[in-house]
Design a protein around this motif. Sequence first.
Motif, PDB file in Angstrom:
ATOM      1  N   ASP A   7       0.861  -1.185   0.000  1.00  0.00           N
ATOM      2  CA  ASP A   7       0.000   0.000   0.000  1.00  0.00           C
ATOM      3  C   ASP A   7       0.892   1.228   0.000  1.00  0.00           C
ATOM      4  O   ASP A   7       1.861   1.279   0.767  1.00  0.00           O
ATOM      5  N   ASP A  29      -3.525  -3.030  -1.784  1.00  0.00           N
ATOM      6  CA  ASP A  29      -4.223  -1.848  -2.281  1.00  0.00           C
ATOM      7  C   ASP A  29      -4.071  -1.861  -3.798  1.00  0.00           C
ATOM      8  O   ASP A  29      -3.008  -2.247  -4.305  1.00  0.00           O
ATOM      9  N   SER A  77      -8.644  -1.681  -1.299  1.00  0.00           N
ATOM     10  CA  SER A  77      -8.580  -0.498  -2.152  1.00  0.00           C
ATOM     11  C   SER A  77      -9.861   0.328  -2.098  1.00  0.00           C
ATOM     12  O   SER A  77     -10.963  -0.211  -2.008  1.00  0.00           O
ATOM     13  N   PRO A 109     -11.507   0.215   3.372  1.00  0.00           N
ATOM     14  CA  PRO A 109     -10.635   1.165   4.071  1.00  0.00           C
ATOM     15  C   PRO A 109     -11.460   2.190   4.840  1.00  0.00           C
ATOM     16  O   PRO A 109     -12.587   2.499   4.471  1.00  0.00           O
TER      17      PRO A 109
END
Length: 119
Positions: free
Chosen positions: A16, A52, A87, A112
């Motif tokens: 990420d 991600d 993501s 997230p």
Amino acid sequence: MKEAPIALTPIVLGIDDLRLLPGATRIARTSSEGIQLLEEHRDSFIDELWLDHDLGGDDTIMPVVTLMEEAAFNGRPFQIGVVFVHSANPVGAETVVRSLARWSYRVQRAMPRESGRLS
């Protein structure tokens, strides 16, 4: 007298560009760093892998996904307990989930949070 078994620290890897990923034991910030990180753990069991999709600029997680797909195609998939895709890009995340699930990786979507921490 038997010795107590040694408690091993779980291997939790994250790829990420921005998030903190507080549970991760190692974090890669680009796809090339992510590939290197996975290769370093090639012969280890990875308990969790956090991915991600968008990694800044034109970089995405797709080179890492391709590496994982090729490993599975060649009969030597990475040994991963669960792959979490976190993501904020819904189309990219779904692409990753479908791609990895096709090769029998245990993968699921994680959402997230605004703070940079994961739910």
